[in-house]
Design an enzyme around this catalytic site. Structure first.
Site, PDB file in Angstrom:
ATOM      1  N   ARG A  46      34.954 -55.135  18.691  1.00 31.73           N
ATOM      2  CA  ARG A  46      35.838 -56.153  18.100  1.00 31.73           C
ATOM      3  C   ARG A  46      37.206 -55.533  17.904  1.00 31.73           C
ATOM      4  NH1 ARG A  46      35.578 -60.302  13.080  1.00 31.73           N
ATOM      5  NH2 ARG A  46      34.296 -61.351  14.621  1.00 31.73           N
ATOM      6  N   HIS A  81      36.203 -65.033  21.943  1.00 33.47           N
ATOM      7  CA  HIS A  81      35.135 -64.756  20.976  1.00 33.47           C
ATOM      8  C   HIS A  81      33.831 -65.360  21.535  1.00 33.47           C
ATOM      9  CE1 HIS A  81      33.246 -63.611  17.368  1.00 33.47           C
ATOM     10  NE2 HIS A  81      33.789 -64.438  16.497  1.00 33.47           N
ATOM     11  N   GLN A 111      30.481 -66.034  19.494  1.00 28.78           N
ATOM     12  CA  GLN A 111      30.624 -67.122  18.523  1.00 28.78           C
ATOM     13  C   GLN A 111      30.248 -68.470  19.135  1.00 28.78           C
ATOM     14  OE1 GLN A 111      31.778 -67.234  15.125  1.00 28.78           O
ATOM     15  NE2 GLN A 111      30.989 -69.291  15.358  1.00 28.78           N
ATOM     16  N   ASP A 114      39.213 -73.731  12.869  1.00 29.35           N
ATOM     17  CA  ASP A 114      39.242 -72.285  12.619  1.00 29.35           C
ATOM     18  C   ASP A 114      40.520 -72.007  11.821  1.00 29.35           C
ATOM     19  OD1 ASP A 114      38.943 -69.514  12.725  1.00 29.35           O
ATOM     20  OD2 ASP A 114      39.524 -69.327  14.828  1.00 29.35           O
ATOM     21  N   CYS A 152      33.822 -71.503  12.581  1.00 30.07           N
ATOM     22  CA  CYS A 152      33.259 -70.176  12.857  1.00 30.07           C
ATOM     23  C   CYS A 152      33.157 -69.336  11.585  1.00 30.07           C
ATOM     24  CB  CYS A 152      34.086 -69.458  13.912  1.00 30.07           C
ATOM     25  SG  CYS A 152      35.830 -69.331  13.470  1.00 30.07           S
ATOM     26  N   ARG A 160      24.531 -67.177  14.660  1.00 30.43           N
ATOM     27  CA  ARG A 160      25.183 -66.005  15.251  1.00 30.43           C
ATOM     28  C   ARG A 160      24.151 -64.906  15.494  1.00 30.43           C
ATOM     29  NH1 ARG A 160      30.276 -64.733  14.529  1.00 30.43           N
ATOM     30  NH2 ARG A 160      29.856 -63.496  16.379  1.00 30.43           N
TER      31      ARG A 160
HETATM   32  N1  NVA Z   1      40.517 -66.903  15.052  1.00 31.23           N
HETATM   33  C1  NVA Z   1      39.938 -66.080  14.017  1.00 31.23           C
HETATM   34  C2  NVA Z   1      38.457 -66.006  14.203  1.00 31.23           C
HETATM   35  C3  NVA Z   1      37.730 -65.222  13.151  1.00 31.23           C
HETATM   36  C4  NVA Z   1      36.248 -65.190  13.385  1.00 31.23           C
HETATM   37  C5  NVA Z   1      40.572 -64.697  14.063  1.00 31.23           C
HETATM   38  O1  NVA Z   1      40.747 -64.162  15.154  1.00 31.23           O
HETATM   39  O2  NVA Z   1      40.912 -64.172  13.009  1.00 31.23           O
HETATM   40  N1   CP Z   2      32.842 -65.900  12.818  1.00 29.31           N
HETATM   41  C1   CP Z   2      33.040 -64.573  12.768  1.00 29.31           C
HETATM   42  O1   CP Z   2      33.233 -63.901  13.777  1.00 29.31           O
HETATM   43  O2   CP Z   2      32.992 -64.055  11.519  1.00 29.31           O
HETATM   44  P1   CP Z   2      33.346 -62.549  11.126  1.00 29.31           P
HETATM   45  O3   CP Z   2      34.815 -62.385  11.343  1.00 29.31           O
HETATM   46  O4   CP Z   2      32.940 -62.444   9.696  1.00 29.31           O
HETATM   47  O5   CP Z   2      32.569 -61.622  12.020  1.00 29.31           O
END
Ligand code: NVA
Ligand code: CP
Length: 313
Positions: free
Chosen positions: A109, A136, A139, A231, A272, A300
Site C-alpha cells: 500500500r 484499489h 476493495q 468515498d 469503502c 474485505r
Molecule cells: N480514496 C481513499 C481510499 C481509502 C481506503 C484514499 O486513497 O485515501
Molecule cells: N477501505 C480501506 O482500504 O480501508 P483502510 O484504509 O482502513 O485499509
C-alpha cells in the site's frame, strides 16, 4: 472450482483479469465466507510468509490481510516505511529481489502505482495492490460481493459513484464494472472527472461485457441505482487540497435526499471506509437502513483471503 489459472499471479489492477476470472474469484470469496461462518479452520497458508508493506495508513486492508493469512497458519510480517529501506536507502528493484527470496507474497500500500508494478516485476512472487494513488483493486472485489449479496448477480445492475471521480476507488470501480457488465455512473463535478485515458481503456471492456459507463455532474444521475457509493473527498496524500475539495464536492454529499433520488427504496449505500461523516456522507445514511458498509468492510477479509488462496495455491 478450478483455480489453476491464478497460481503465481499478482493483482495490480483488474485490467489484467478476464470477466470469467473475476467471476471465479467472486464465487470463491462467497465459499470462503461460508466456510468461515461455519467455523471451519484450515491451515492453507501453513509454512508460508507474507510481507505487508505500508507507506500509507490502513485499518481494514492491513487487518484483512494479516488476519486472513494468520488464521490459515501463515506468517504475515508488517513493514511500515519506518522499518524498511524501500525506496529510501535501497531501490524498489533491489528490495523486491530480496523479499522474493524470503517471502511467498507481498502486499503493497502506498503512493505510486509504478512501485507496486516494480515489486511484481522484480520479486518473482505474487504482489497484491493494497491501494495506490491510482487503484484499489482488492476493495472493489468486496464491493461487488456486497452488491451481489443484496441485489443478486451484478451483471446489468447499476452502481453510482458520487464524489471525487478521479480517485483510486472510483477508478477501480470503473474497471471492475466494465469487466463484469455492471452499469457504472460517476456523479462528479467536471473538474474531478476520471481521466480520459482510463475511460478510453474501459470503453472496449464495457462494450464486450455490456456495461454502460457514464460520467455526469448531475446528481439526478443516480436514478434507478441498485447501489450508491461514495468515498472521502480528500484521499491520503492530498491533504493540501482539502479546502478546494470541500467547496467543489459539498453539493455531492450522499444524504437521504440524494439516496431518494434513486427512486428506489431497495437501493443500498456503500462506502469503502474510513468515512468522514458530514462530508461525503451524512450520518443518517451511513447509520441508516440502506447502508451495507459494515458487511462491505467484513467482505474485505473474505475476498482478500480468496485472492491469496487462489494465487498462492
Ligand atoms: N480514496 C481513499 C481510499 C481509502 C481506503 C484514499 O486513497 O485515501
Ligand atoms: N477501505 C480501506 O482500504 O480501508 P483502510 O484504509 O482502513 O485499509
Amino acid at each position: 472450482m478450478n483455480l489453476e489459472s491464478f497460481r503465481g499471479r499478482s493483482l495490480l489492477t483488474w485490467i489484467d483479469y478476464t470477466e470469467e476470472e473475476i467471476r471465479c474469484l467472486l464465487e470463491f470469496s462467497k465459499q470462503v465466507k461460508a466456510e468461515k461462518r461455519r467455523g471451519e479452520v484450515q491451515e492453507r497458508f501453513k509454512g508460508k510468509t507474507l510481507a505487508l508493506i505500508f507507506e500509507k495508513r490502513s485499518t481494514r486492508t492491513r487487518c484483512a490481510f494479516e488476519t486472513a493469512f494468520g488464521e490459515e497458519g501463515g506468517h504475515p510480517v508488517f513493514l511500515s516505511t519506518q522499518d524498511i529501506q524501500l525506496g529510501a536507502k535501497e531501490s524498489v528493484e533491489d528490495t523486491a529481489r530480496v523479499l522474493g527470496r524470503m517471502f511467498n507474497a507481498i502486499q503493497f500500500r502506498g503512493f505510486k502505482q509504478s512501485t507496486v508494478e516494480t515489486l511484481a516485476q522484480y520479486s518473482g512472487i505474487p504482489v497484491y495492490n493494497g491501494l495506490t494513488d491510482s487503484f484499489h483493486p482488492t476493495q472493489v472485489l468486496a464491493d461487488i460481493m456486497t452488491l451481489e449479496e443484496n441485489s443478486g448477480p451484478c451483471k446489468g445492475k447499476k452502481l453510482c459513484f458520487v464524489g471525487d471521480g478521479r480517485n483510486n476507488v472510483a477508478r477501480s470501480l470503473m474497471v471492475i464494472c466494465a469487466k463484469l457488465g455492471v452499469h457504472f455512473t460517476v456523479v462528479t463535478p467536471p473538474d474531478l472527472n476520471p481521466d480520459a485515458s482510463l475511460i478510453e481503456n474501459c470503453a472496449p471492456l464495457a462494450a464486450a461485457s455490456g456495461a454502460d459507463i457514464r460520467i455526469t455532474a448531475d446528481t439526478a444521475g443516480v436514478e434507478g441505482a441498485d447501489a450508491v457509493y461514495t468515498d472521502v473527498w480528500v484521499s491520503m496524500g492530498e491533504e493540501a487540497l482539502r479546502k478546494e475539495r470541500l467547496s467543489l464536492l459539498m453539493p455531492y454529499q450522499v444524504n437521504q435526499a440524494l439516496m431518494d433520488k434513486t427512486r428506489r427504496k431497495d437501493a443500498i449505500f456503500l462506502h469503502c471506509l474510513p468515512a468522514v461523516k458530514g462530508e461525503e456522507a451524512a450520518a443518517e445514511v451511513i447509520e441508516g437502513p440502506q447502508s451495507r458498509v459494515w458487511d462491505e468492510a467484513e467482505n474485505r477479509k473474505h475476498t482478500i483471503k480468496a485472492i491469496m488462496l487462489a494465487t498462492l495455491g
